[in-house]
Every structure is written in C-alpha cells, then in structure tokens.
Write an enzyme that holds these catalytic residues in place. Structure first.
Site, mmCIF file in Angstrom:
data_model
loop_
_atom_site.group_PDB
_atom_site.id
_atom_site.type_symbol
_atom_site.label_atom_id
_atom_site.label_comp_id
_atom_site.label_asym_id
_atom_site.label_seq_id
_atom_site.Cartn_x
_atom_site.Cartn_y
_atom_site.Cartn_z
ATOM 1 N N LYS A 143 9.814 -11.443 -1.268
ATOM 2 C CA LYS A 143 8.486 -10.924 -0.893
ATOM 3 C C LYS A 143 7.527 -12.077 -0.570
ATOM 4 C CE LYS A 143 4.827 -8.298 -0.523
ATOM 5 N NZ LYS A 143 4.565 -7.607 0.740
ATOM 6 N N LYS A 187 -3.744 -15.028 -2.136
ATOM 7 C CA LYS A 187 -2.957 -15.075 -3.393
ATOM 8 C C LYS A 187 -1.475 -15.262 -3.085
ATOM 9 C CE LYS A 187 -1.825 -11.029 -4.674
ATOM 10 N NZ LYS A 187 -0.588 -10.328 -4.715
HETATM 11 P P1 NAP Z 1 -6.081 -3.220 -4.878
HETATM 12 O O1 NAP Z 1 -6.401 -2.022 -4.082
HETATM 13 O O2 NAP Z 1 -7.046 -4.348 -4.896
HETATM 14 O O3 NAP Z 1 -5.818 -2.738 -6.383
HETATM 15 C C1 NAP Z 1 -5.655 -3.680 -7.405
HETATM 16 C C2 NAP Z 1 -5.307 -2.937 -8.683
HETATM 17 O O4 NAP Z 1 -5.140 -3.923 -9.739
HETATM 18 C C3 NAP Z 1 -6.414 -1.981 -9.163
HETATM 19 O O5 NAP Z 1 -5.808 -0.864 -9.765
HETATM 20 C C4 NAP Z 1 -7.132 -2.837 -10.206
HETATM 21 O O6 NAP Z 1 -7.822 -2.092 -11.195
HETATM 22 C C5 NAP Z 1 -5.945 -3.529 -10.848
HETATM 23 N N1 NAP Z 1 -6.363 -4.686 -11.639
HETATM 24 C C6 NAP Z 1 -6.926 -5.835 -11.190
HETATM 25 N N2 NAP Z 1 -7.142 -6.670 -12.236
HETATM 26 C C7 NAP Z 1 -6.715 -6.017 -13.344
HETATM 27 C C8 NAP Z 1 -6.655 -6.371 -14.719
HETATM 28 N N3 NAP Z 1 -7.054 -7.571 -15.169
HETATM 29 N N4 NAP Z 1 -6.162 -5.456 -15.588
HETATM 30 C C9 NAP Z 1 -5.709 -4.245 -15.144
HETATM 31 N N5 NAP Z 1 -5.735 -3.849 -13.865
HETATM 32 C C10 NAP Z 1 -6.216 -4.752 -12.964
HETATM 33 O O7 NAP Z 1 -4.682 -3.854 -4.452
HETATM 34 P P2 NAP Z 1 -3.448 -3.179 -3.679
HETATM 35 O O8 NAP Z 1 -3.656 -3.363 -2.229
HETATM 36 O O9 NAP Z 1 -3.184 -1.845 -4.236
HETATM 37 O O10 NAP Z 1 -2.278 -4.197 -4.082
HETATM 38 C C11 NAP Z 1 -1.631 -4.115 -5.344
HETATM 39 C C12 NAP Z 1 -0.491 -5.132 -5.347
HETATM 40 O O11 NAP Z 1 0.424 -4.800 -4.303
HETATM 41 C C13 NAP Z 1 -0.925 -6.574 -5.070
HETATM 42 O O12 NAP Z 1 -0.116 -7.445 -5.809
HETATM 43 C C14 NAP Z 1 -0.681 -6.733 -3.578
HETATM 44 O O13 NAP Z 1 -0.483 -8.070 -3.206
HETATM 45 C C15 NAP Z 1 0.574 -5.902 -3.423
HETATM 46 N N6 NAP Z 1 0.797 -5.338 -2.079
HETATM 47 C C16 NAP Z 1 -0.230 -4.793 -1.372
HETATM 48 C C17 NAP Z 1 0.008 -4.268 -0.111
HETATM 49 C C18 NAP Z 1 -1.090 -3.653 0.730
HETATM 50 O O14 NAP Z 1 -0.879 -3.498 1.927
HETATM 51 N N7 NAP Z 1 -2.238 -3.282 0.165
HETATM 52 C C19 NAP Z 1 1.310 -4.279 0.413
HETATM 53 C C20 NAP Z 1 2.350 -4.803 -0.340
HETATM 54 C C21 NAP Z 1 2.078 -5.345 -1.587
HETATM 55 P P3 NAP Z 1 -9.426 -1.819 -11.049
HETATM 56 O O15 NAP Z 1 -9.541 -0.650 -10.133
HETATM 57 O O16 NAP Z 1 -9.843 -1.535 -12.437
HETATM 58 O O17 NAP Z 1 -10.018 -3.085 -10.482
#
Ligand code: NAP
Length: 293
Positions: A173, A241
């Site tokens: 990844k 990141k």
């Molecule tokens: P996002 O919308 O920013 O959501 C982040 C999540 O992490 C939220 O639920 C947030 O909770 C939680 N979080 C952050 N800090 C935390 C902590 N200290 N303790 C507990 N929960 C915490 O991100 P996303 O786009 O869904 O991405 C999630 C993961 O998937 C990341 O690692 C990203 O790199 C990966 N990813 C994303 C994509 C994409 O296209 N978006 C594709 C593939 C992989 P709160 O709501 O409380 O802040």
C-alpha cells in the site's frame, strides 16, 4: 452460512462507507467513532453504537479499524478501553488504515501475545469504492485469518490480494501511494509551468491526460481541476502521511526514495498553505512553487 458479527472502528470517509455497505448486506454490526457525531447517520439502524473500541470489539468476531494514522490506530487498539481489551479470543483483528510498517509490526506482536489472529489489510479505492464494495484489499498475515475474514472482504471489496506475512499488505500500500503521490506532485508542478508559460490550461490538460502521462491519478486530479471541486475523498494531509511512511519504510530497508521525498515537500507546502483538509488534488492550488513567493 450465518454472517460474522463485525465491528468497525472509525467512521471517517472510508469507515463510514464500509460500515454502510456491511449494514446494507445485513451483517450484524457495531460501530465506534471517537467523535460521536459521526455515528449519527447510523442512529435508528440495526447497528450497535459503541461508546469505546473495547465495547465495539466485545460484540464482534471480526474487528476492523479504519482510522487516520499510527497514533489513531494505537489509540483504538491499545488505548484505555481499546479494542484489545475487549475482543473475544477467537476474533480476527484487521487493521485497514494506511500505517507505517513499524507500527503494524508492533501491533501484530501485541495481538500475537494475546493469542489473536491479525491481518494488515489496507485498501486501494476511495470514498465511492468504500460505499459500493469495490475496494481492493492488500493483505498481510496468515491464510487462516484471511479465510476467516473473507466474508467481510467479499462484501467490502472487488478483490483481495494476499501478499505474504503481516506487514506485506502495508508495504504494498505504501509503495502504491508513493507512486500516486509522486504523480500528483508532478502534475501540480506541470500545471504551474503551464500557467507560468501562458499555455491554455484546458488544451494542455487534455494533451497530458490523453497522452502517456494520463494515468488514473493524473486524470482524477484533472477532473477535480476542471470542476474546481476539492471536497475531500482522500484528504491531502493523508497523502503526505503516506509519503512520509513510505520514506520511513524504504529507509529501514536501505532504499532511498528521492522522488517520494520531493513529493512530500510539495505536499507539506500545500498543508502549510492551508490545504491539508481538502482533497489531495488540491496540491495543484499550492503557490509554493513560485520562485519569487
Ligand atoms: P478521515 O475521513 O480523516 O477519518 C479519520 C478517522 O480516524 C476518523 O474516524 C477519526 O475520528 C479517526 N481518528 C483520528 N485520530 C484518532 C484518534 N487519535 N483516536 C481515534 N480515532 C481517531 O480518513 P479516511 O479518508 O476515512 O481514511 C482512513 C484511513 O484510510 C487512513 O489511514 C487513510 O490513509 C486510508 N485510506 C483512505 C482512502 C481515501 O480515499 N479516503 C483510501 C485508502 C486508504 P474523529 O472523527 O473522531 O476525528
């Protein structure tokens, strides 16, 4: 065959889509999100809204985390009331966030010490793919754990690649996203050169996207530029990141990723200019490339 009980930890852009998909496929579901407001779309649905990761994990046979970064992952698994304190002995624990290799290995050790089966299973695909079950899972871990988790992967994904032992999915990844990040940064620089040289942006973008440089990622950014829409499907700060984690992972293996380092500085500049919460394609908006700025 009855569907396994699933807990989703993290209802951000990806986790909320994945949880919605499991719900529509009638999986028994528990969800947890640090900020409880993000649980509200599930109020009234047959979903257990947990007060802690521990609470969610205690109700599940498959526990899947989809959170921001290493810190978030540490918090949901190992924090006070973390999932490891509540998961049942036979549960399969899955980390699907994009994280550093060193943290994944540390987490795998902690789960093994407690006798759990553990997979790192980051995904490719973005917001719409999460919601429609078209993710691609890149899995590291035992074949036995993968088979136990397969009913969940089958509903959330279009395919599953088993890449080897724990950490292999994460390594793949990070390589995938480093290549995406470098292409995004180079396209942003190309647009700056197009603008500075007075070329017609629309014509220039169509030449690039229709020719050899027109990769999926470049086309996605060009579409965002054309629509002037940078609402996040994948936040710009998470691309930075991933580039940083890729650099760390490569350096531990004695490899220098010079293009990743250059791309990371392009993304860091965009974050410094306030674009971190926008879609990663907003890297094109950064003004940091101007030599007189
Ligand atoms: P996002 O919308 O920013 O959501 C982040 C999540 O992490 C939220 O639920 C947030 O909770 C939680 N979080 C952050 N800090 C935390 C902590 N200290 N303790 C507990 N929960 C915490 O991100 P996303 O786009 O869904 O991405 C999630 C993961 O998937 C990341 O690692 C990203 O790199 C990966 N990813 C994303 C994509 C994409 O296209 N978006 C594709 C593939 C992989 P709160 O709501 O409380 O802040």
């Amino acid at each position: 065959m009855s569907k396994p009980k699933v807990a989703i930890l993290g209802l951000g852009i990806m986790g909320s889509g994945m949880a919605g998909r499991l719900l529509s496929a009638d999986f028994p579901l528990a969800v947890y999100n640090r900020n409880r407001e993000k649980c509200s779309p599930f109020a009234g649905a047959p979903v257990f809204i947990a007060a802690s990761p521990r609470d969610a994990a205690s109700r599940a046979e498959i526990v899947l985390s989809m959170v921001a970064d290493d810190t978030a992952s540490r918090d949901v698994w190992l924090g006070e009331n973390g999932a490891l304190a509540g998961a049942s002995p036979n549960a399969v624990l899955i980390e699907s966030s994009t994280l550093s290799g060193s943290w994944i290995h540390e987490l795998a050790t902690k789960t093994a010490e407690r006798g759990y089966r553990f997979l790192d299973a980051p995904v490719t695909g973005t917001k719409p793919h999460a919601a429609s079950g078209e993710l691609l899972f890149l899995v590291g871990g035992s074949a036995d754990a993968l088979e136990a988790a397969r009913p969940v992967f089958s509903v959330l994904g279009r395919d599953v690649f088993h890449l080897g032992p724990v950490g292999s999915g994460t390594l793949m990844k990070l390589i995938n996203n480093f290549v995406c990040g470098v292409q995004a940064a180079s396209f942003a620089e190309a647009l700056s050169a197009i603008d500075a040289g007075g070329l017609d942006r629309v014509k220039a973008m169509s030449i690039l996207t229709g020719g050899a440089p027109g990769s999926g990622i470049v086309k996605r950014i060009a579409d965002r530029v054309a629509a002037n829409d940078f609402t996040p499907n994948f936040a710009l700060r998470w691309m930075a990141k991933d580039l940083a984690y890729a650099l760390g992972e490569a350096s531990e293996k004695g490899i220098s990723l010079q293009t990743a380092a250059a791309a990371l500085s392009v993304f860091q500049q965009a974050i410094a200019e306030g674009h971190g919460d926008e879609d990663f394609s907003a890297v094109v908006k950064s003004m940091g490339r101007r030599l007189n700025s």
